[in-house]
Design a protein around this motif. Sequence first.
Motif, short mmCIF file in Angstrom:
data_model
loop_
_atom_site.label_atom_id
_atom_site.label_comp_id
_atom_site.label_asym_id
_atom_site.label_seq_id
_atom_site.Cartn_x
_atom_site.Cartn_y
_atom_site.Cartn_z
N LYS A 4 35.92 37.10 44.49
CA LYS A 4 36.60 36.51 43.39
C LYS A 4 37.78 35.62 43.86
N TYR A 5 38.29 35.80 44.78
CA TYR A 5 39.35 34.97 45.42
C TYR A 5 38.45 33.51 45.60
N GLU A 6 37.47 33.24 46.14
CA GLU A 6 36.80 32.12 46.31
C GLU A 6 36.36 31.35 45.04
N GLU A 7 35.79 32.14 44.16
CA GLU A 7 35.80 31.64 42.73
C GLU A 7 36.98 31.21 42.26
N CYS A 8 38.01 31.76 42.28
CA CYS A 8 39.35 31.23 41.87
C CYS A 8 39.99 30.14 42.63
N TYR A 38 41.29 43.92 56.96
CA TYR A 38 41.70 44.99 56.17
C TYR A 38 41.83 44.60 54.66
N THR A 39 42.28 45.45 53.78
CA THR A 39 42.31 45.30 52.21
C THR A 39 43.64 44.89 52.03
N PRO A 40 43.78 43.79 51.12
CA PRO A 40 45.26 43.42 50.71
C PRO A 40 45.97 44.54 49.65
N LYS A 41 47.39 44.35 50.13
CA LYS A 41 48.12 45.49 49.30
C LYS A 41 48.32 44.87 48.00
N ALA A 42 48.59 46.01 46.86
CA ALA A 42 48.55 45.44 45.65
C ALA A 42 49.69 44.50 45.39
N ASP A 43 50.72 44.68 45.97
CA ASP A 43 51.87 43.45 45.55
C ASP A 43 51.29 41.89 45.88
N LYS A 44 50.59 41.91 46.90
CA LYS A 44 49.91 40.46 47.16
C LYS A 44 48.73 40.22 46.29
N LEU A 45 47.97 41.38 45.82
CA LEU A 45 46.94 40.99 44.78
C LEU A 45 47.49 40.22 43.36
N VAL A 46 48.78 41.09 43.13
CA VAL A 46 49.26 40.55 41.89
C VAL A 46 49.86 39.11 42.13
N VAL A 47 50.41 38.72 43.06
CA VAL A 47 50.70 37.35 43.25
C VAL A 47 49.58 36.47 43.04
N PHE A 52 46.80 32.46 39.95
CA PHE A 52 45.52 31.76 39.28
C PHE A 52 45.40 32.06 38.05
N GLY A 53 46.40 32.43 37.42
CA GLY A 53 46.44 32.63 35.86
C GLY A 53 45.44 33.96 35.45
N LYS A 54 45.53 34.87 36.36
CA LYS A 54 44.46 35.98 35.79
C LYS A 54 45.42 37.16 35.53
N PRO A 55 44.90 38.09 34.83
CA PRO A 55 45.65 39.36 34.58
C PRO A 55 46.14 40.23 35.96
N GLY A 57 45.61 42.95 36.93
CA GLY A 57 44.65 43.73 37.64
C GLY A 57 43.62 43.19 38.16
N TYR A 58 43.44 41.83 37.80
CA TYR A 58 42.06 40.99 38.23
C TYR A 58 41.36 41.47 39.52
N PHE A 59 42.32 41.56 40.57
CA PHE A 59 41.81 41.66 41.96
C PHE A 59 41.95 43.18 42.26
N ILE A 60 42.85 44.00 41.62
CA ILE A 60 43.26 45.42 42.11
C ILE A 60 42.01 46.37 41.83
N LYS A 61 41.59 46.34 40.52
CA LYS A 61 40.21 47.06 40.14
C LYS A 61 39.40 47.11 41.35
N GLU A 62 38.93 45.84 41.64
CA GLU A 62 37.85 45.71 42.76
C GLU A 62 38.25 46.37 44.13
N VAL A 63 39.47 46.18 44.46
CA VAL A 63 39.98 46.98 45.66
C VAL A 63 40.00 48.58 45.54
N ALA A 64 40.59 48.93 44.44
CA ALA A 64 40.48 50.44 44.34
C ALA A 64 39.05 51.00 44.09
#
Length: 68
Positions: A4-8, A38-47, A52-55, A57-64
């Motif tokens: 998802k990050y690469e797509e963004c 390692y897996t990114p922390k939620a605070d960095k995923l929100v950043v 990228f102008g996404k909601p 939780g855009y990355f958080i759900k996938e990590v969860a």
Amino acid sequence: MYKKYEECLKEKNVTSYQVSRDTGINQACLSNWKNGKYTPKADKLVVLATYFGKPAGYFIKEVADVRS
């Protein structure tokens, strides 16, 4: 998460270096995520989502889902 990050990156036409510079997220962190060290922390995923102008939780759900 990294797919998802690469797509963004492509959508916004920026490099990981630019993301790192603009968000303050260390390039080593981005590289470690890419390499699965390692897996990114939620605070960095929100950043990232905000950058990228996404909601928020855009990355958080996938990590969860991966952690389950």
